[in-house]
Every structure is written in structure tokens, then in C-alpha cells.
Motif scaffolding. Sequence first.
Motif, PDB file in Angstrom:
ATOM      1  N   ILE A  32      40.688  48.152  33.379  1.00  0.00           N
ATOM      2  CA  ILE A  32      39.445  48.519  34.078  1.00  0.00           C
ATOM      3  C   ILE A  32      39.796  49.216  35.388  1.00  0.00           C
ATOM      4  CG2 ILE A  32      37.343  47.669  35.181  1.00  0.00           C
ATOM      5  CD1 ILE A  32      37.210  45.444  33.202  1.00  0.00           C
ATOM      6  N   ILE A  44      32.891  42.341  33.380  1.00  0.00           N
ATOM      7  CA  ILE A  44      32.697  42.312  34.836  1.00  0.00           C
ATOM      8  C   ILE A  44      31.518  41.395  35.169  1.00  0.00           C
ATOM      9  CG2 ILE A  44      32.037  43.704  36.862  1.00  0.00           C
ATOM     10  CD1 ILE A  44      33.476  46.112  35.383  1.00  0.00           C
ATOM     11  N   ILE A  71      39.796  42.974  38.028  1.00  0.00           N
ATOM     12  CA  ILE A  71      38.649  43.881  38.164  1.00  0.00           C
ATOM     13  C   ILE A  71      38.673  44.474  39.573  1.00  0.00           C
ATOM     14  CG2 ILE A  71      36.129  44.056  38.205  1.00  0.00           C
ATOM     15  CD1 ILE A  71      36.153  41.595  36.258  1.00  0.00           C
ATOM     16  N   GLU A 115      33.501  46.618  29.007  1.00  0.00           N
ATOM     17  CA  GLU A 115      34.071  46.405  30.340  1.00  0.00           C
ATOM     18  C   GLU A 115      32.999  45.849  31.280  1.00  0.00           C
ATOM     19  OE1 GLU A 115      37.560  49.779  30.759  1.00  0.00           O
ATOM     20  OE2 GLU A 115      35.496  50.461  30.880  1.00  0.00           O
TER      21      GLU A 115
END
Length: 380
Positions: free
Chosen positions: A6, A368, A315, A364
Amino acid sequence: MNIASIRMVDLHGQYQRLKADIDAAIQQCLDQTDFINGAYVRQFQRDLATYLQAEQVITCGNGTDALQLAFMALDLQPGDEVIVPAFNYVATAEVLTLLGLTPVWADVDPDTFTLTAGTAEKALSNRTKAIVPVHLFGQCAEMEPLLHLANAHNLYVIEDIAQAIGSRYTGARYNHQMAGTLGHVGCLSFFPSKNLGCYGDGGALCTNHPELADRLQMIANHGQRVKYRHELVGVNSRLDTLQAAVLTVKLRHLEEFNQHRQLAASRYDEILGAIPGIRIPGRAGYSTHVFHQYTIRVADHKRDGLQAYLHEHNIPSMVYYPMAMHQQPAYARRQYPDGSFPVAEMLSRQVLSLPMHTELTQREQDYIGSVIADYMARQQ
Ligand SMILES: *Cc1c(COP(=O)(O)O)cnc(C)c1O
């Protein structure tokens, strides 16, 4: 899923998609070896003017230069005051100060992060000559009241659209007019991570005022119209032909880039909207939003903890911006007591920008969202 992949911005993935066209355009520059003011510079200026529906586009070295050129072309005098948002990137304050002009801070709106006519009015004095609405994170400031204020006080309006290229103003009298064309001059940056980014530095100005365009063109080129006859004090600020080649290709995809960002933003809205303590970015009724950043607000001093937790889970996230302008050592002309610009100060403690780019996927974003929800639940 490979969560280690990511990215805050994915320039590599985007390049892979456009590689054939970009490589061909760069190769053409190499074959023609016209690196300064080459054919692609003229083509990009024309294409961008068409896209923005602006009379004139003048390219330059970067977005900071664009702001400097704008202030120089408006012929402001040392001591003149320019109203700028207290919550902002440093470029505006920097060039104003270098030119001997005085940046005067105004607070911003807590939902849109932008200047308002109400906050700008408080910053007015009889030395005020201009006002700089910065369309922060990709959404226009509310321009109608700002233009009204500017009109009433004879002020120039310089729009900073470094983060908002392609955003449309939808307020009543403006039929989806492009950001950057509502004031006297608009300033753009093509820094690689911007919505339209090149592969190095680049910038531009747009204007519908021919005289101003003429001055901008001259100032960006050593103040000359005719070679070696310097009518104005100028600078050397140019867009490389190689960068113009990249931008010419990428401009054709800008609408699609922005649509992908908007789609990703609505997915974030859905995923994060119901998490207690998280405030999703406000959508103004008078502007479209091209989501240069997707910036949430995290309540109750949990922002830094959340950022660390995201980092532990691979992240990336960023704080744009951790300090308000009046708190920056280089630009604090005097001591400002806490609460001088309460919204800017609050935002500097609460904002967190999440990964946002043209390649971001639902998977993704779900991941998150689950990590953010997990952190916030643990804090209850
Ligand atoms: C990026 C940016 C600039 C400056 O652009 P550079 O090309 O990096 O000089 C100016 N203002 C804002 C709001 C920006 O985001």
C-alpha cells in the motif's frame, strides 16, 4: 493481499499503465533535442488552456514559481498585504516574504479546510492588495463571497490550484467553471504527486486577462519580449520540454485519474463514515472535489496514535500540515497567543491524510478501514 504494497501515492503503477505513450513522447524529445521551449511546451500550453477553458496558459519551473510570477506580474509594492490561509503549504508565505510583501493570515473553514469570505474580511486593512484562496486537498474555496469581497475592496484574486486541477466550481452563477479561472490568475504545480504530475518539477499559470498573460510570459523569461531587451525585472522559470512531453500525455488521462480518486473517496466515505471519532472530509455544495488528498479529522488527540498504529500495519499516512502558518518560526512576525486562528490550530492537531492515488483498490481501502476501526474501538 500484499499489504506491504500500500502506497501513499503510486507513481510506479500509473507509469506502467501509460508507459508506451510516455516513453514515445520522451523519445521524441530526445530525437529532436529541443529541450528548452520545445514543441511539447507549446502543445501542452495549448492543451491545458483548452482543458481549463482559460484564454492563456504560461508554463514555468514549478508551482512556487507560479505564485511568485503572479505576485510579480500584479506589480505589488513592498509592504502591500496579501491575505492567505493560516492553514496552508508554505509556498505562498515564502514568495510573498521574499518579494517584500506581507502575508496576513486568515483562518479557514473546519469542514473544507479553505479560506472563507468571513475569515478573509477580518484580515482586511487599507494596505490589503490581494487575496489567495488555496483550493486545499482538491476542493474549491467558496469563491462567490470571496470574489464579492475582493470586488468591493479592489483586490486581486490569485487562486492556488496546485491541489485542485480539474475541480469545477458549481456555485449558482458559475456553470461548472474550472478552478483557477474564477480569479485574476490561477497557479498550478506539476510536482510528481499532484493530480497531474510530471517526472520532476513543473508549474503553470492560467489567466483570462491578456495584459497579465503578457507580463507573466515576460517575467518568466528574464523580463524580455524581444531577446536581450529587458522591459521588466524577471526571472528564469521554464517548464522543460521533457516534462511538457510527459504532461501532454498525462493530461489526456486527467479526467479519468480524477474520477478514480473520486471513486476511491466515496469508498473511504462509506468505510470510515460510521467510525466514532473519525470525521470524513466535508463536501462543499459549490465545488466538485478532485481529492488530491483524502484527509480525515481524528478527534481527542488520537491522531498521532492512529498514525503510529497504521504505520505498524504497513499503512502509510501523512499529516498535511502539522503546524499552522502563524506558528512557523520563519513566518511568525510576532507572538500569536494560542487560539489566534483556532480552526487552523485545531486542524494541525487533527488532520490525517490517507493513501490516495489512481491505482488504489477496494481491497486496500477495506484493509485500511478495518485497521482504523480497530484502533478507534480500542480507544473507547
Ligand atoms: C505543491 C504546492 C505548491 C508548490 O508547488 P511546487 O511545484 O512544489 O513548487 C503550492 N501550493 C500548494 C497548495 C501546493 O500543494
